[in-house]
Design a protein around this motif. Sequence first.
Motif, PDB file in Angstrom:
ATOM      1  N   ARG A  31       0.964  -1.841   0.298  1.00 25.50           N
ATOM      2  CA  ARG A  31      -0.098   0.110  -0.008  1.00 25.50           C
ATOM      3  C   ARG A  31       1.306   1.807  -0.250  1.00 25.50           C
ATOM      4  O   ARG A  31       1.479   2.006   0.641  1.00 25.50           O
ATOM      5  CB  ARG A  31      -0.986  -0.025   1.218  1.00 25.50           C
ATOM      6  CG  ARG A  31      -2.315  -0.787   1.385  1.00 25.50           C
ATOM      7  CD  ARG A  31      -3.318  -0.706   2.137  1.00 25.50           C
ATOM      8  NE  ARG A  31      -4.003  -1.962   2.457  1.00 25.50           N
ATOM      9  CZ  ARG A  31      -5.558  -2.053   2.295  1.00 25.50           C
ATOM     10  NH1 ARG A  31      -5.503  -0.730   3.464  1.00 25.50           N
ATOM     11  NH2 ARG A  31      -6.008  -2.881   2.393  1.00 25.50           N
ATOM     12  N   TRP A  85      -5.424   5.900   1.907  1.00 25.68           N
ATOM     13  CA  TRP A  85      -5.222   5.002   0.541  1.00 25.68           C
ATOM     14  C   TRP A  85      -6.295   4.570   0.125  1.00 25.68           C
ATOM     15  O   TRP A  85      -7.331   3.444   0.447  1.00 25.68           O
ATOM     16  CB  TRP A  85      -4.733   4.235   1.104  1.00 25.68           C
ATOM     17  CG  TRP A  85      -3.648   2.670  -0.094  1.00 25.68           C
ATOM     18  CD1 TRP A  85      -2.410   3.452  -1.249  1.00 25.68           C
ATOM     19  CD2 TRP A  85      -4.079   1.829  -0.862  1.00 25.68           C
ATOM     20  NE1 TRP A  85      -2.568   2.342  -1.663  1.00 25.68           N
ATOM     21  CE2 TRP A  85      -2.904   1.452  -1.381  1.00 25.68           C
ATOM     22  CE3 TRP A  85      -5.085   1.232  -0.223  1.00 25.68           C
ATOM     23  CZ2 TRP A  85      -2.784  -0.219  -1.831  1.00 25.68           C
ATOM     24  CZ3 TRP A  85      -5.471  -0.132  -0.674  1.00 25.68           C
ATOM     25  CH2 TRP A  85      -4.681  -0.666  -2.400  1.00 25.68           C
ATOM     26  N   TYR A 102       2.514   6.601   2.601  1.00 27.16           N
ATOM     27  CA  TYR A 102       0.906   6.225   2.654  1.00 27.16           C
ATOM     28  C   TYR A 102       0.418   7.277   3.808  1.00 27.16           C
ATOM     29  O   TYR A 102       0.711   7.866   4.487  1.00 27.16           O
ATOM     30  CB  TYR A 102       1.088   4.712   3.590  1.00 27.16           C
ATOM     31  CG  TYR A 102       0.056   4.392   4.050  1.00 27.16           C
ATOM     32  CD1 TYR A 102      -1.337   3.467   3.127  1.00 27.16           C
ATOM     33  CD2 TYR A 102       0.004   4.655   5.375  1.00 27.16           C
ATOM     34  CE1 TYR A 102      -2.189   2.240   3.398  1.00 27.16           C
ATOM     35  CE2 TYR A 102      -1.628   4.412   5.694  1.00 27.16           C
ATOM     36  CZ  TYR A 102      -2.449   3.089   4.859  1.00 27.16           C
ATOM     37  OH  TYR A 102      -3.323   2.126   5.299  1.00 27.16           O
ATOM     38  N   CYS A 131       1.708   5.132  -2.104  1.00 31.16           N
ATOM     39  CA  CYS A 131       0.917   6.563  -3.113  1.00 31.16           C
ATOM     40  C   CYS A 131       1.099   5.875  -4.538  1.00 31.16           C
ATOM     41  O   CYS A 131       0.304   6.105  -5.372  1.00 31.16           O
ATOM     42  CB  CYS A 131       1.437   7.479  -2.542  1.00 31.16           C
ATOM     43  SG  CYS A 131       1.438   8.238  -0.637  1.00 31.16           S
ATOM     44  N   CYS A 135      -1.995   3.723  -5.623  1.00 31.49           N
ATOM     45  CA  CYS A 135      -3.160   4.131  -5.299  1.00 31.49           C
ATOM     46  C   CYS A 135      -3.823   5.202  -6.075  1.00 31.49           C
ATOM     47  O   CYS A 135      -3.236   6.436  -6.795  1.00 31.49           O
ATOM     48  CB  CYS A 135      -2.852   5.613  -3.532  1.00 31.49           C
ATOM     49  SG  CYS A 135      -4.198   6.708  -3.317  1.00 31.49           S
ATOM     50  N   CYS A 176      -0.936  14.661  -4.981  1.00 34.48           N
ATOM     51  CA  CYS A 176      -2.284  13.635  -4.211  1.00 34.48           C
ATOM     52  C   CYS A 176      -3.618  14.409  -4.184  1.00 34.48           C
ATOM     53  O   CYS A 176      -3.740  15.647  -4.034  1.00 34.48           O
ATOM     54  CB  CYS A 176      -1.952  13.274  -2.806  1.00 34.48           C
ATOM     55  SG  CYS A 176      -3.237  12.391  -2.064  1.00 34.48           S
TER      56      CYS A 176
END
Length: 126
Positions: free
Chosen positions: A86, A122, A118, A88, A91, A106
């Motif tokens: 998990r 997520w 992270y 970024c 994601c 993001c």
Amino acid sequence: MKTEQTRRHVLLNTAKGALGLFAAATVGPIILSACKKNDSAGKPTTNNSGDASQPTSCPNQEALSEQDKTVRASLKYVDKTPLPGRTCDNCKLYTLPQAGALCGGCKVVPGPIHPKGYCTAWIARM
Ligand code: SF4
């Protein structure tokens, strides 16, 4: 009366959420433009991706506003994921870095976002 209060509460919370997303989308790209891979302000020390040329943290995080820091903290953003698998960069909300930059962005967390970072928002990229 109670229904009216509930409706007002929902509308207020929706407006607050939309304002937060707008602020993240507006301020994020400005901060990202300062996120360069070899920026000495980042002072990377060790590596978390297995590639010795990659810094472990994004530079210029000290330039974030208190509001941005609060959003990052509330979603428990970290530059190095505690959950293997998990990250970024896998994601759905991650935005790719500009050419030559280590960190991307993001859609919900403001500021530079490390590809191996992270947060609790997520979502798996399909
Ligand atoms: Fe990274 Fe969280 Fe943004 Fe996803 S939502 S890209 S995990 S900071």
